[in-house]
Design an enzyme around this catalytic site. Sequence first.
Site, PDB file in Angstrom:
ATOM      1  N   ASP A 213       0.817  -1.213   0.000  1.00  0.00           N
ATOM      2  CA  ASP A 213       0.000   0.000   0.000  1.00  0.00           C
ATOM      3  C   ASP A 213       0.854   1.269   0.000  1.00  0.00           C
ATOM      4  O   ASP A 213       0.415   2.318   0.464  1.00  0.00           O
ATOM      5  CB  ASP A 213      -0.942  -0.004   1.216  1.00  0.00           C
ATOM      6  CG  ASP A 213      -2.151   0.887   1.005  1.00  0.00           C
ATOM      7  OD1 ASP A 213      -2.482   1.165  -0.158  1.00  0.00           O
ATOM      8  OD2 ASP A 213      -2.750   1.328   1.996  1.00  0.00           O
TER       9      ASP A 213
ATOM     10  N   CYS B  65     -15.088   3.112   8.178  1.00  0.00           N
ATOM     11  CA  CYS B  65     -16.389   2.469   8.268  1.00  0.00           C
ATOM     12  C   CYS B  65     -16.220   0.991   7.952  1.00  0.00           C
ATOM     13  O   CYS B  65     -15.538   0.637   6.988  1.00  0.00           O
ATOM     14  CB  CYS B  65     -17.366   3.120   7.283  1.00  0.00           C
ATOM     15  SG  CYS B  65     -19.012   2.366   7.239  1.00  0.00           S
TER      16      CYS B  65
ATOM     17  N   CYS C 293     -19.886  -2.483   5.327  1.00  0.00           N
ATOM     18  CA  CYS C 293     -19.962  -3.426   4.213  1.00  0.00           C
ATOM     19  C   CYS C 293     -19.093  -4.652   4.457  1.00  0.00           C
ATOM     20  O   CYS C 293     -19.386  -5.747   3.944  1.00  0.00           O
ATOM     21  CB  CYS C 293     -19.602  -2.748   2.893  1.00  0.00           C
ATOM     22  SG  CYS C 293     -17.899  -2.156   2.756  1.00  0.00           S
TER      23      CYS C 293
END
Length: 370
Positions: free
Chosen positions: A129, A236, A239
């Site tokens: 990343d 968050c 999902c």
Amino acid sequence: MRRLVEARARHLGFCGMRITRPDRVPELPGRLSAWLAAGAHGTMDWMAERADQRASPAGLWPGVRSVLVLAMSYRPEEDPLTLLDRRDRGAIAAYARRRDYHDVLKGKLKELGGYLSAKGGQPVKVFCDTAPVMEKALAEAAGLGWQGKHTVLISRTHGNWLLLGAIYTSADFEPDAPGRDRCGSCRACLDICPTDAFPAPYRLDARRCISYLTIEHPGPIPEEFRAAIGNRVFGCDDCLAVCPWNKFARTAAEARLAARDDLAAPRLAELAALDDAAFRTLFAGTPVKRTGRDRFLRNVLIALGNSGDPGLAGTAVDRLADASPLVRGMAVWACGRLLGAEVLRGLHARHAAGEADPHVRAEWDRALAA
């Protein structure tokens, strides 16, 4: 050689390793180009700056012949969704409640890459990343799993709580078969999104995503999303948390990725009182620190405004005089949500007269007009 490397990867705490070749993601350039052209990356200009290298492993390093993609689980011990009902507490994404995964994974990838290079005599490059590498697309091509309808990698054996890293090597390994989509008719991840950030399955509009808004977005968060953010102060997990494949996932095995108890459900009032030094101390070594104190307090004040508890208004009032206009603006919004019109007019008289920032002035105007 592969058996040796896989054994070493397991020893280092990786839960999966698969191999692909740089030419096995032919659809990536078109998908990335369309996503960028739609502006769905928001203010993440770094996604576009080296898009040619991001879309092609060989464009990043012409010498690559094989790509080893590795995964490490960080499944939380408790369901992150339960914290969303505790409106006086801040919800921090599961990956950020622990040591920064960049530090943990990068060190392990370097060790594994060094082992591979020493054994095989071939150069390697390690990425976690921190370079233009599309880890999820490569992981799917390598067979670690598939990119679900929420665009996150899903594994049949480990769910979607996965941290990914890649090792590029000039060694020629036999590639694995690509992952196969097993989402079926499930829409759980799409339907739970509080801000409708998925215009279609397998497509994410970052500009509507709470993770993007609370972490990457640098300025005031658009008003249309603030109520939906709830008490999420950094990222968050919605999902991710509802994916049914998580029933096979195991909690994080790497000790350095253990979640910190003090970040499980921090009080919003205490978070809102953080100055820069206290912020850096509290979040030292975690991904939260990279966002910075002002952006984080912006999120905390939105959560305060969503708490519905006038008893928490005092901490928002204290931030009306903050040195950061980003913090002051969200403090105005929080006060407007928690206090009555008469009190708000009194605060405006004390704090708004000398306000030079146009965004903060606009927040005052909207709060008084509500």
